[in-house]
Design a protein around this motif. Sequence first.
Motif, short mmCIF file in Angstrom:
data_model
loop_
_atom_site.label_atom_id
_atom_site.label_comp_id
_atom_site.label_asym_id
_atom_site.label_seq_id
_atom_site.Cartn_x
_atom_site.Cartn_y
_atom_site.Cartn_z
N SER A 184 0.66 -1.63 0.04
CA SER A 184 0.45 0.12 0.21
C SER A 184 0.89 1.31 -0.19
N ARG A 185 2.28 1.21 0.63
CA ARG A 185 3.39 1.97 0.43
C ARG A 185 4.23 1.97 -1.30
N THR A 186 3.40 1.58 -1.36
CA THR A 186 4.68 1.51 -3.18
C THR A 186 4.17 2.48 -3.64
N PRO A 187 4.67 3.05 -4.41
CA PRO A 187 6.73 2.81 -4.70
C PRO A 187 6.57 3.83 -3.62
N ILE A 188 8.01 2.73 -3.53
CA ILE A 188 8.40 3.57 -2.14
C ILE A 188 10.01 3.98 -2.81
N VAL A 189 10.52 4.97 -2.45
CA VAL A 189 11.60 4.78 -3.18
C VAL A 189 13.01 5.53 -3.03
N ALA A 190 14.60 5.37 -2.14
CA ALA A 190 15.52 5.71 -1.23
C ALA A 190 16.62 5.75 -1.71
N PHE A 191 17.57 6.11 -0.69
CA PHE A 191 18.15 6.38 -0.98
C PHE A 191 19.25 4.77 -0.18
N VAL A 192 19.90 4.11 -0.98
CA VAL A 192 20.70 3.01 -0.11
C VAL A 192 21.58 2.94 0.39
N GLU A 193 22.31 2.63 1.76
CA GLU A 193 23.97 2.62 2.06
C GLU A 193 24.11 1.50 2.82
N GLU A 194 25.43 0.61 2.50
CA GLU A 194 25.35 -0.36 2.92
C GLU A 194 24.25 -1.95 3.41
N GLY A 195 23.24 -1.73 1.54
CA GLY A 195 22.35 -2.82 1.82
C GLY A 195 21.34 -1.77 2.55
N TYR A 196 21.00 -0.84 3.36
CA TYR A 196 19.40 -0.45 3.96
C TYR A 196 19.29 0.81 3.23
N ALA A 197 17.90 1.41 3.06
CA ALA A 197 17.66 2.35 3.18
C ALA A 197 17.72 2.86 4.51
N VAL A 198 18.38 4.77 4.01
CA VAL A 198 19.08 5.83 5.22
C VAL A 198 17.36 7.16 4.88
N SER A 199 17.17 7.17 3.81
CA SER A 199 16.00 8.33 3.51
C SER A 199 15.58 7.54 1.98
N ALA A 200 13.76 6.95 2.63
CA ALA A 200 12.81 6.65 2.15
C ALA A 200 11.57 7.82 1.50
N CYS A 201 11.02 7.89 0.54
CA CYS A 201 9.95 8.19 0.30
C CYS A 201 8.92 7.39 -0.62
N PHE A 202 7.35 7.35 0.72
CA PHE A 202 7.11 6.43 0.27
C PHE A 202 4.77 7.49 -0.12
N SER A 203 3.88 6.14 0.01
CA SER A 203 2.74 6.61 -0.31
C SER A 203 2.15 6.71 0.32
N ALA A 204 1.95 8.44 1.83
CA ALA A 204 1.65 7.77 2.85
C ALA A 204 -0.11 7.41 2.04
N TRP A 205 -0.98 7.91 1.02
CA TRP A 205 -1.90 7.53 0.66
C TRP A 205 -1.94 7.52 -0.46
N ARG A 206 -2.83 6.46 -1.75
CA ARG A 206 -2.51 6.79 -2.36
C ARG A 206 -4.18 6.26 -3.05
N SER A 207 -4.59 6.78 -4.39
CA SER A 207 -6.07 6.15 -4.74
C SER A 207 -5.39 5.76 -6.51
N ASP A 208 -6.72 5.61 -6.76
CA ASP A 208 -6.55 5.23 -9.00
C ASP A 208 -5.90 6.37 -9.46
N THR A 209 -6.30 7.99 -8.95
CA THR A 209 -5.92 8.77 -9.76
C THR A 209 -4.78 9.75 -9.23
N ALA A 210 -4.68 9.33 -7.78
CA ALA A 210 -3.60 10.25 -6.71
C ALA A 210 -2.85 10.05 -5.57
N ALA A 211 -1.64 10.54 -4.95
CA ALA A 211 -1.31 9.89 -4.25
C ALA A 211 -0.35 11.03 -3.59
N GLU A 212 -0.50 11.12 -2.67
CA GLU A 212 0.35 11.83 -1.48
C GLU A 212 2.19 11.28 -1.39
N ALA A 213 3.08 11.61 -0.51
CA ALA A 213 4.83 11.06 -0.18
C ALA A 213 4.42 11.61 1.10
#
Length: 228
Positions: free
Chosen positions: A135-164
């Motif tokens: 439900s949070r997808t897409p989740i876009v991140a910066f990864v260091e040493e295999g782990y996300a250190v900063s991530a932006c995801f869908s706080a909510w989403r519908s068929d026509t919009a989503a909020e970061a």
Amino acid sequence: MHSTVNLPDFELRNQFVLTADGRIGGTSSQEPWLGPLFRLVRGKESCAWAVRVDVPQNIADELDGLAREEPPVSDFRDAPVHAERYTSLLRGEVDSGPSFAFPEEIVQPSGTVFIRDIESLDHHFTGWTASEIPSRTPIVAFVEEGYAVSACFSAWRSDTAAEAGLETAPAFRGRGLGPQVTAGWAVAIRASGRVPLYSTSWSNDASLAVARKLGLVTYASKWSIREG
């Protein structure tokens, strides 16, 4: 898009599950929350609002009547004309802040990746569960040493919009990662045919700075009353 769509109403109808008579019956987020008791979204040209389904009908009717009298906003930081009356009717906690639209051109950042599993997130972040990843997808991140250190995801989403939604691990803040992952998320949302949106509170300086860095355009001011 922005010149033809009533963005305050568009946001309201996409963020919440509305009943046939326009009451808030839930949110477009996976979180088990009915939503605020009252939400007013004021733009430069129009306003939109909704009252939660469990607010007594007589109070809901008065809130509706007051909200119809609200003028479009001239200064996004101004309180609603009937703010005191709203709070006297509902006696909850007030939350307010700007809503932003992304510019037409969004630069795709380099170095970001899509996150698809909880293992990449739970090293630096707490509170995530595997069940909410879809439900949070897409989740876009910066990864260091295999782990996300900063991530932006869908706080909510519908068929026509989503909020970061945006989260950066404390040790990695101040490096400009937030705007980059948010830009990557917005590009992905647009690629899916939906409208990316961003909002925050007036007191969240870090989040407001991300909006400025990305050149986001304020289209409305949200004003809500939540249960205290």
